[in-house]
Design a protein around this motif. Sequence first.
Motif, PDB file in Angstrom:
ATOM      1  N   PRO A 182       0.814  -1.218   0.000  1.00  0.00           N
ATOM      2  CA  PRO A 182       0.000   0.000   0.000  1.00  0.00           C
ATOM      3  C   PRO A 182       0.847   1.268   0.000  1.00  0.00           C
ATOM      4  N   HIS A 183       0.202   2.380  -0.286  1.00  0.00           N
ATOM      5  CA  HIS A 183       0.871   3.671  -0.209  1.00  0.00           C
ATOM      6  C   HIS A 183      -0.129   4.711   0.269  1.00  0.00           C
ATOM      7  N   THR A 184       0.391   5.814   0.754  1.00  0.00           N
ATOM      8  CA  THR A 184      -0.430   6.943   1.188  1.00  0.00           C
ATOM      9  C   THR A 184      -0.181   8.087   0.226  1.00  0.00           C
ATOM     10  N   SER A 185      -1.255   8.670  -0.296  1.00  0.00           N
ATOM     11  CA  SER A 185      -1.073   9.709  -1.296  1.00  0.00           C
ATOM     12  C   SER A 185      -1.887  10.951  -0.961  1.00  0.00           C
ATOM     13  N   ASP A 186      -1.457  12.056  -1.518  1.00  0.00           N
ATOM     14  CA  ASP A 186      -2.122  13.344  -1.376  1.00  0.00           C
ATOM     15  C   ASP A 186      -3.432  13.276  -2.163  1.00  0.00           C
ATOM     16  N   PRO A 187      -4.593  13.395  -1.498  1.00  0.00           N
ATOM     17  CA  PRO A 187      -5.860  13.250  -2.225  1.00  0.00           C
ATOM     18  C   PRO A 187      -6.125  14.384  -3.199  1.00  0.00           C
ATOM     19  N   ARG A 188      -5.347  15.454  -3.135  1.00  0.00           N
ATOM     20  CA  ARG A 188      -5.554  16.572  -4.053  1.00  0.00           C
ATOM     21  C   ARG A 188      -4.926  16.312  -5.409  1.00  0.00           C
ATOM     22  N   THR A 189      -3.802  15.543  -5.427  1.00  0.00           N
ATOM     23  CA  THR A 189      -3.022  15.406  -6.656  1.00  0.00           C
ATOM     24  C   THR A 189      -2.613  13.975  -6.975  1.00  0.00           C
ATOM     25  N   GLY A 190      -2.718  13.064  -6.009  1.00  0.00           N
ATOM     26  CA  GLY A 190      -2.225  11.711  -6.209  1.00  0.00           C
ATOM     27  C   GLY A 190      -0.768  11.534  -5.838  1.00  0.00           C
ATOM     28  N   GLU A 191      -0.099  12.588  -5.345  1.00  0.00           N
ATOM     29  CA  GLU A 191       1.311  12.450  -4.984  1.00  0.00           C
ATOM     30  C   GLU A 191       1.471  11.453  -3.838  1.00  0.00           C
ATOM     31  N   ILE A 192       2.269  10.409  -4.068  1.00  0.00           N
ATOM     32  CA  ILE A 192       2.534   9.418  -3.028  1.00  0.00           C
ATOM     33  C   ILE A 192       3.551  10.014  -2.058  1.00  0.00           C
ATOM     34  N   ILE A 193       3.212   9.998  -0.779  1.00  0.00           N
ATOM     35  CA  ILE A 193       4.089  10.627   0.206  1.00  0.00           C
ATOM     36  C   ILE A 193       4.677   9.633   1.194  1.00  0.00           C
ATOM     37  N   ASN A 194       4.157   8.412   1.201  1.00  0.00           N
ATOM     38  CA  ASN A 194       4.665   7.421   2.151  1.00  0.00           C
ATOM     39  C   ASN A 194       4.187   6.046   1.711  1.00  0.00           C
ATOM     40  N   SER A 195       4.955   5.035   2.088  1.00  0.00           N
ATOM     41  CA  SER A 195       4.580   3.672   1.713  1.00  0.00           C
ATOM     42  C   SER A 195       5.130   2.702   2.746  1.00  0.00           C
ATOM     43  N   GLU A 196       4.336   1.694   3.064  1.00  0.00           N
ATOM     44  CA  GLU A 196       4.780   0.652   3.995  1.00  0.00           C
ATOM     45  C   GLU A 196       4.467  -0.706   3.388  1.00  0.00           C
ATOM     46  N   ILE A 197       5.482  -1.307   2.761  1.00  0.00           N
ATOM     47  CA  ILE A 197       5.355  -2.650   2.205  1.00  0.00           C
ATOM     48  C   ILE A 197       5.391  -3.649   3.365  1.00  0.00           C
ATOM     49  N   THR A 198       4.611  -4.700   3.268  1.00  0.00           N
ATOM     50  CA  THR A 198       4.650  -5.737   4.309  1.00  0.00           C
ATOM     51  C   THR A 198       4.813  -7.100   3.665  1.00  0.00           C
ATOM     52  N   TRP A 199       5.854  -7.807   4.115  1.00  0.00           N
ATOM     53  CA  TRP A 199       6.037  -9.220   3.770  1.00  0.00           C
ATOM     54  C   TRP A 199       5.646 -10.022   5.003  1.00  0.00           C
ATOM     55  N   TYR A 200       4.639 -10.868   4.869  1.00  0.00           N
ATOM     56  CA  TYR A 200       4.226 -11.719   5.977  1.00  0.00           C
ATOM     57  C   TYR A 200       5.107 -12.972   5.992  1.00  0.00           C
ATOM     58  N   HIS A 201       5.635 -13.282   7.170  1.00  0.00           N
ATOM     59  CA  HIS A 201       6.641 -14.341   7.294  1.00  0.00           C
ATOM     60  C   HIS A 201       6.197 -15.644   6.633  1.00  0.00           C
ATOM     61  N   ASN A 202       4.939 -15.988   6.786  1.00  0.00           N
ATOM     62  CA  ASN A 202       4.461 -17.280   6.299  1.00  0.00           C
ATOM     63  C   ASN A 202       4.245 -17.314   4.788  1.00  0.00           C
ATOM     64  N   HIS A 203       4.521 -16.192   4.113  1.00  0.00           N
ATOM     65  CA  HIS A 203       4.330 -16.198   2.664  1.00  0.00           C
ATOM     66  C   HIS A 203       5.337 -17.123   1.978  1.00  0.00           C
ATOM     67  N   MET A 204       6.460 -17.389   2.642  1.00  0.00           N
ATOM     68  CA  MET A 204       7.400 -18.359   2.074  1.00  0.00           C
ATOM     69  C   MET A 204       6.731 -19.721   1.886  1.00  0.00           C
ATOM     70  N   ARG A 205       5.801 -20.014   2.756  1.00  0.00           N
ATOM     71  CA  ARG A 205       5.083 -21.286   2.644  1.00  0.00           C
ATOM     72  C   ARG A 205       4.294 -21.351   1.343  1.00  0.00           C
ATOM     73  N   SER A 206       3.695 -20.230   0.955  1.00  0.00           N
ATOM     74  CA  SER A 206       2.943 -20.201  -0.302  1.00  0.00           C
ATOM     75  C   SER A 206       3.836 -20.569  -1.469  1.00  0.00           C
ATOM     76  N   TYR A 207       5.016 -19.969  -1.510  1.00  0.00           N
ATOM     77  CA  TYR A 207       5.895 -20.191  -2.652  1.00  0.00           C
ATOM     78  C   TYR A 207       6.578 -21.548  -2.582  1.00  0.00           C
TER      79      TYR A 207
END
Length: 830
Positions: free
Chosen positions: A389-414
């Motif tokens: 996900p990302h956080t963006s300025d609702p006036r223009t769409g400018e992305i100002i912050n982002s927090e990627i998350t990898w869940y530990h158990n996703h290795m199990r999926s792959y």
Amino acid sequence: MRDPQLLKGPFAGLILSAVLTLLLATPTSAQDPPATPPAQSGASAASRKGPKPFDQVITAGAQSEQGAMTVHKVDDKYFFEVSDDMLGRDWLLVSRLSGVPTGSGGFQSAGSSVNERMVRWERQDNNILLKSISVDAVADPELPIARSVSENNFAPILASFPIAALGNNGSSSVIDVTTFFSGDTPALSGLSTAQRTTYGVRRFDAARSYVSSIRAFPTNVEVRHVQTFDASKPPGDATGGAVSLEMRQSLVLLPEVPMEPRHFDPRVGYFTVERINYGLDEQKAATETFIARWRLEPKDPAAYARGEIVEPVKPITYYLDPATPAKWKPYVKEGVEQWQKVFEKAGFKNAIIAKDAPTKEEDPDWDPDDARVSMVRWAASTVRNAVGPHTSDPRTGEIINSEITWYHNHMRSYRNRLLLETGAANPAARTLDIPEELMGETMRQVITHEIGHALGLQHNMVASNSFPVESLRDPKFTSQYGVSATIMDYARQNYVAQPGDGLQPKDFIRRLGPFDDFAINWGYRVLPAGDEKPALNSWISNQTGPFPYKFVPGQFGSLDPRAQTEDMGDDPIKASAYAVANWKRMIPNLIAWTTTPGEDYTDLEELYTEGLGQWGRYMGHVAALIAGVHVDLRTSDEAGAVFTVVPKDRQKAALTFLNDHVFVTPDWLQPSDIATLIGPSALPSRQISVLSSLMSTTKLGRLEEIEQFDPGRAYPVAEFMADLKRSIWNTGPGTMPDANRRALQRAYVARLASIINPPATTGAGAAGARPPFLTPVNLGQSDLPALARAQLREIREQAAMGAATAVGVVARAHWQDIVDRVDEILKPSR
């Protein structure tokens, strides 16, 4: 991935689009909030008396920190000092989880955003108001209509704070925000209404709720606070009677001079923000839609204008979560920085970088809560996914912050998917302990995919259709392109390649492709003022090269068979046939590949069960050809159709394939040696799922609609239903269909019954509520009930003959049961 898989997957995606929707959302209601929290009530006695002297409120010994606003802590109270130049400025209030309740599950982890809204501070007499500002409707403030826009979009007041004191020679206002953050304030709640119901929340407990900390940074203020609720069914400690969580509220000061937005084109897959601009000179309330993107500006504009590749003024920077296992850090870092080469297509070098989080000794001022910090987080969670996900300025769409998350158990999926989908042709995947290099490669590409979302890119499921199926067996081709034309597709592992094709282990995995080069250049290249729209349109309309960029919006995913999740290549029949060939090699080896001496058969059961689901997905790729319509969005000056029906012969070939591989029981998929170890197979339910999709009123109604739209390509619904009936009921009198076929026949009758006696919710739906070909069928005005009754009469006749001539108790009982079921449908006893 969210996968969206979000998230990417069934949710796979779902979270990324939700974040953008919530930017402008109104607050979620809280259950049983205090009637008049002090910080939210109207003018109190203190406000009527007026502000006190500054030093009587911010006393000696106060802990103060300066930033976008000055923050003071006096004993157990917290104060904001709002300067006059911050009044009327646009802020983004982002509510995130920072401490997740044990056992809550789902895709929420520390750092997940639960609500975002734009706010402004305003002064009203001796009070400071916090207003929630919508940008759904705007107009240039110099235009007369701006007043009407304001009057017809009155901002809700989230809170009113009495001014406790004036500071800085009267040019700032000190307000007590303690109760606002420590109470059950609806705008800040960490529990949704649905969660409160699930957990049996009775009340908010102020005695066990408090502000943990408030920090001030140059562009934001960060608040951490603990919320505790008295609950009858809490997660985690089921008898503890409480749900506690920690929230993080980010008040981010938006740029005073907004970024120049880039207008969205639905032919290119970007996330968006949208508004109605009443100031435009059009004879309607005109909508403006902007793409979400980071602000990238060339450090050397002159060199950039000459076509040189230059560094940006401020690169996109991600920090790696210190919780990331050291073994996997290099792959996570590479997953971020793989985008550097792509950004060079847009004229930027070193546009995106990944760094280790500094230690306190290295940078005592660094804080992961600072809004200027974007993170790739590693979540200790059993969730099998990753999100971007990302956080963006609702006036223009400018992305100002982002927090990627990898869940530990996703290795199990792959681990599981690599074994199931590539094990037949890739010896490195024939184990539950995938070699580090191969697992690292999959992780690297997942991070790259999630970063793509954080750069503003949507999923692009049609991209894999650009590659001929046979090319996926070519080592030279796959070493260059992988499995799809973009990393943003849900085409993860190459299940087409056969043993002996000679692919290297890493070439079974998706990677960045030509679509990514196109999309980043389209969204991020800096263009001269006034030249943007013609240039952007020209880049789409005048493409050259072997893989022209294509995008099918998500709402057409169930309509266009080229834009499916997990599919591969340009021919789903051929690709699924190759998948079946590989699975016929894999299934006999599944016990050996998934069992360990001294361990039970848990892994075997998990892999086999997931394998059946994946097999069903391959069959679904083929089923999507029936009633399929290709969607190619165009502008009015482009030649060609927007909607093109899949030719009838392709649809009939799809049904033939499904008969041969689904309806004729694939006994190889339910081997006795696996059944004796884990129990009976769920194959019949998977077969029924495929049948149900073919007999859905959505698909049948679309066949009927297509018959009117394009008779030359249509597969007439009566002909299709007759062909499908022959596939399921092609047993002669006196014969004994096997158990799987008997289950299919009962399901077939039940589906016909649902057409004749549909659920109460079935209807045509609101006019214009759905995209073309996706409006629910009005059964009362269609031919489907008549066709269903006609088939039921034919089935009854066949079943009656079968009951009269069948040999054996089960066969006779089955045919008589079919007779009874049909009679009950056509002539119900009640």
